[in-house]
Design a protein around this motif. Structure first.
Motif, PDB file in Angstrom:
ATOM      1  N   HIS A  44       0.878  -1.169   0.000  1.00  0.00           N
ATOM      2  CA  HIS A  44       0.000   0.000   0.000  1.00  0.00           C
ATOM      3  C   HIS A  44       0.915   1.218   0.000  1.00  0.00           C
ATOM      4  CE1 HIS A  44      -4.152  -1.585   0.881  1.00  0.00           C
ATOM      5  NE2 HIS A  44      -3.406  -2.674   1.029  1.00  0.00           N
ATOM      6  N   LEU A  45       1.245   1.681  -1.159  1.00  0.00           N
ATOM      7  CA  LEU A  45       2.211   2.777  -1.327  1.00  0.00           C
ATOM      8  C   LEU A  45       1.910   3.426  -2.670  1.00  0.00           C
ATOM      9  CD1 LEU A  45       6.128   2.201  -1.311  1.00  0.00           C
ATOM     10  CD2 LEU A  45       4.962   4.277  -1.991  1.00  0.00           C
ATOM     11  N   GLY A  72       3.067  -4.782   2.934  1.00  0.00           N
ATOM     12  CA  GLY A  72       4.237  -3.892   3.004  1.00  0.00           C
ATOM     13  C   GLY A  72       5.390  -4.718   3.513  1.00  0.00           C
ATOM     14  N   GLY A  73       6.563  -4.154   3.485  1.00  0.00           N
ATOM     15  CA  GLY A  73       6.915  -2.770   3.336  1.00  0.00           C
ATOM     16  C   GLY A  73       6.692  -1.970   4.630  1.00  0.00           C
ATOM     17  N   TYR A 105       0.943   6.211   8.119  1.00  0.00           N
ATOM     18  CA  TYR A 105       2.111   6.839   8.739  1.00  0.00           C
ATOM     19  C   TYR A 105       3.337   6.750   7.834  1.00  0.00           C
ATOM     20  CZ  TYR A 105       6.290   6.985  11.632  1.00  0.00           C
ATOM     21  OH  TYR A 105       7.526   7.258  12.113  1.00  0.00           O
ATOM     22  N   ALA A 106       3.527   5.592   7.192  1.00  0.00           N
ATOM     23  CA  ALA A 106       4.776   5.353   6.455  1.00  0.00           C
ATOM     24  C   ALA A 106       4.936   6.307   5.279  1.00  0.00           C
ATOM     25  CB  ALA A 106       4.827   3.906   5.974  1.00  0.00           C
ATOM     26  N   TRP A 107       3.877   6.480   4.497  1.00  0.00           N
ATOM     27  CA  TRP A 107       4.009   7.258   3.260  1.00  0.00           C
ATOM     28  C   TRP A 107       3.159   8.528   3.301  1.00  0.00           C
ATOM     29  CZ3 TRP A 107       8.168   5.550   1.085  1.00  0.00           C
ATOM     30  CH2 TRP A 107       8.517   4.209   1.254  1.00  0.00           C
ATOM     31  N   LYS A 108       2.680   8.865   4.506  1.00  0.00           N
ATOM     32  CA  LYS A 108       1.943  10.120   4.731  1.00  0.00           C
ATOM     33  C   LYS A 108       0.797  10.270   3.728  1.00  0.00           C
ATOM     34  CE  LYS A 108       5.278  11.096   7.667  1.00  0.00           C
ATOM     35  NZ  LYS A 108       5.663   9.722   7.970  1.00  0.00           N
ATOM     36  N   PRO A 127      -1.346   8.746  -4.091  1.00  0.00           N
ATOM     37  CA  PRO A 127      -0.488   9.787  -4.686  1.00  0.00           C
ATOM     38  C   PRO A 127       0.540   9.179  -5.634  1.00  0.00           C
ATOM     39  CG  PRO A 127       0.254   9.259  -2.467  1.00  0.00           C
ATOM     40  CD  PRO A 127      -0.964   8.421  -2.708  1.00  0.00           C
ATOM     41  N   HIS A 128       1.089  10.009  -6.513  1.00  0.00           N
ATOM     42  CA  HIS A 128       2.149   9.523  -7.406  1.00  0.00           C
ATOM     43  C   HIS A 128       3.467   9.490  -6.632  1.00  0.00           C
ATOM     44  CE1 HIS A 128       0.154   9.617 -11.422  1.00  0.00           C
ATOM     45  NE2 HIS A 128      -0.715  10.287 -10.700  1.00  0.00           N
ATOM     46  N   LEU A 129       3.853   8.343  -6.116  1.00  0.00           N
ATOM     47  CA  LEU A 129       5.113   8.217  -5.373  1.00  0.00           C
ATOM     48  C   LEU A 129       5.987   7.143  -6.015  1.00  0.00           C
ATOM     49  CD1 LEU A 129       3.951   8.180  -1.609  1.00  0.00           C
ATOM     50  CD2 LEU A 129       4.639  10.135  -2.980  1.00  0.00           C
TER      51      LEU A 129
END
Ligand code: AHR
Length: 497
Positions: A28-29, A70-71, A95-98, A310-312
């Motif tokens: 989930h990122l 995850g991750g 929390y991890a990727w805001k 988001p585009h990360l």
């Protein structure tokens, strides 16, 4: 033209190649889950909202396992948020990727997606902010038949049959201070052991992966691993290794020799595993799960700014990246006695071979070697002996210009050779020789590369880096001769007898 010779012998091998080295990783990122594998609004999705084009591309990659969720994400994830009626699931801050996690895709959706693709799940549990007890509740939800609280919850959620998840990661990168719930090795080892005991107590057929240190550059490297291995040896089946490569010096000659470093990491672990086994005087074996590997430049946005999907980390890959990926896989094959699981991190949109937009799919350069290796590496891993020129690989010094691995499938009497020419200016004529057999028929030759190491596939020019067929021939001595592009990869299949 460079000249090289690679000698093999079908009796000189390191055992059978575990097909699980061709596995993947979905976190989930960014847009990996939402808009990657799951996108109900796309015209390319099926009735479950799964992207059909992504499914198909992954099927060609023949991934036996996908690690999830995850991750870094998992270390703050409450898996119970992602089950039950979708409209009742909470929206959370990740929390991890805001980012904003809508929980519209959770454990049951992942299992449905796995069933659709024919891929087996490899689950990671939260041992950062989560407890061994919460981890075992997830195992109960997934694997127990019914008649207990969490197994019955699965049935109530419409999933009568257990999911039978065999492989469980006990947390993720717990040595890293970026990780929610990061603790010293001794503390993690206690948590991991407790989780493994409870989980194996619930389902004795599962295998567990303990977190290793998260890279060779870390001060924890091998110290952390030794502590965890010594404490947990009898309760775990694998220790994990992670590595991300990047051409940070902007020096392609240096970068193309990355296989040297990958071998070193695997060999460090092989030595450590032997050492701990010796100290413990144990009959038991613990293997390496290289469950995150890829090229990753880490110069991109990592903060999701509270957005959903988001585009990360949407890396664009070029030819040299693809050749580094090939060297990861060759290294795993050459160390088939140690590396039993490896996961490409990740599979779609986030540091991935596939990029989606709502109505399209871009196949990146790194996709092609992975497909080719996964399709053809079968059976025993033969040990190479190389006679080849070296080249100047920047700070790595003089490095062999050829990277080679070979698999031998006794049942069909065929071999597959995986040859990377690291040199950028001169093609390489490679003679393959089998000490105890002769090559008798070339079945296929596929090459990738030649020319600009920075060439990449883009939405505008999606086929710039793609494999093509080539020729090879067998000489009177029963040796096989093939030309490898500069820089490039050749994958050759042949019948032998
Ligand atoms: O794959 C991206 C991240 O890299 C993972 O979340 C983490 O485990 C690693 O540091």
């Amino acid at each position: 033209m460079l000249q090289a010779k690679a000698y093999f012998d079908t009796h000189h091998h390191v055992g059978v190649i575990d097909q699980r080295i061709f596995s993947g990783f979905l976190e989930h990122l960014g847009r990996a889950v939402y808009e990657g594998v799951y996108d109900p609004e796309s015209p390319l999705s099926d009735e479950q909202g799964f992207r059909r084009d992504v499914l198909e591309a992954l099927r060609a990659m023949r991934m036996p396992l996908v690690r999830y969720p995850g991750g870094n994400f998992v270390s703050c994830y409450d898996w119970t948020d992602g089950i039950g009626p979708r409209e009742q699931r909470p929206v959370r801050v990740d929390y991890a990727w805001k980012s904003r996690e809508t929980n519209q895709f959770g454990t049951d959706e992942f299992m449905a997606w796995c069933q659709e693709t024919g891929i087996a799940p490899m689950m990671a549990v939260n041992l950062g902010t989560g407890t061994p007890k919460e981890a075992s509740a997830l195992l109960e939800y997934c694997n127990l038949p019914g008649g207990t609280y969490w197994a019955d919850r699965r049935i109530q959620n419409g999933h009568e049959q257990p999911y039978d998840v065999r492989l469980w990661c006990l947390g993720n990168e717990m040595d890293g201070d970026w990780q929610a719930g990061h603790v010293p090795a001794e503390v993690y080892a206690q948590r991991a052991k407790a989780a493994a005991i409870i989980m194996k107590g619930l389902d004795a057929s599962i295998e567990t992966v303990a977190c290793g240190s998260s890279g060779r550059g870390m001060s924890t490297y091998l110290h952390w691993d030794r502590t965890v291995l010594e404490y947990c040896w009898e309760n775990i089946d694998y220790i994990s290794a992670h590595r991300y490569s990047e051409n940070r010096r902007g020096d392609s000659a240096w970068f193309l020799a990355e296989g040297v470093e990958i071998d070193r990491v695997v060999e460090d672990y092989a030595a450590l595993l032997n050492y701990v086994r010796g100290v413990k005087r144990s009959q038991k074996r613990v293997y390496l799960s290289f469950d995150e590997w890829n090229v990753w430049y880490k110069n991109m946005e990592m903060d999701g700014k509270g957005e959903s999907a988001p585009h990360l980390l949407e890396e664009v890959y070029n030819l040299e990246d693809a050749l580094v990926c090939a060297q990861y896989l060759s290294s795993f094959i050459r160390h088939a006695d140690v590396v039993k699981v490896a996961c490409l991190a990740q599979i779609v949109n986030v540091i991935a071979p596939l990029l989606t937009k709502r109505d399209g799919l871009l196949v990146q350069s790194i996709y092609y070697p992975i497909v080719s290796f996964a399709q053809h590496a079968r059976g025993l891993s033969l040990v190479p002996a190389l006679e080849c020129p070296t080249y100047k690989a920047g700070e790595r010094g003089d490095v062999a210009a050829l990277d080679a691995a070979m698999s031998y499938d006794e049942a069909s009497g065929t071999v597959a050779a995986f040859l990377v020419n690291r040199e950028q200016r001169q093609e390489m004529r490679v003679v393959l020789s089998l000490g105890d057999q002769r090559f008798c028929e070339v079945l296929s030759v596929e090459v990738l590369g030649g020319g600009d190491a920075k060439a990449a596939n883009t939405w505008e020019e999606p086929k710039r880096v793609t494999p093509r067929s080539a020729e090879a021939h067998v000489n009177e001595a029963g040796e096989l001769i093939v030309t490898v592009p500069a820089p490039g990869l050749a994958v050759v299949r042949a019948r032998v007898s």
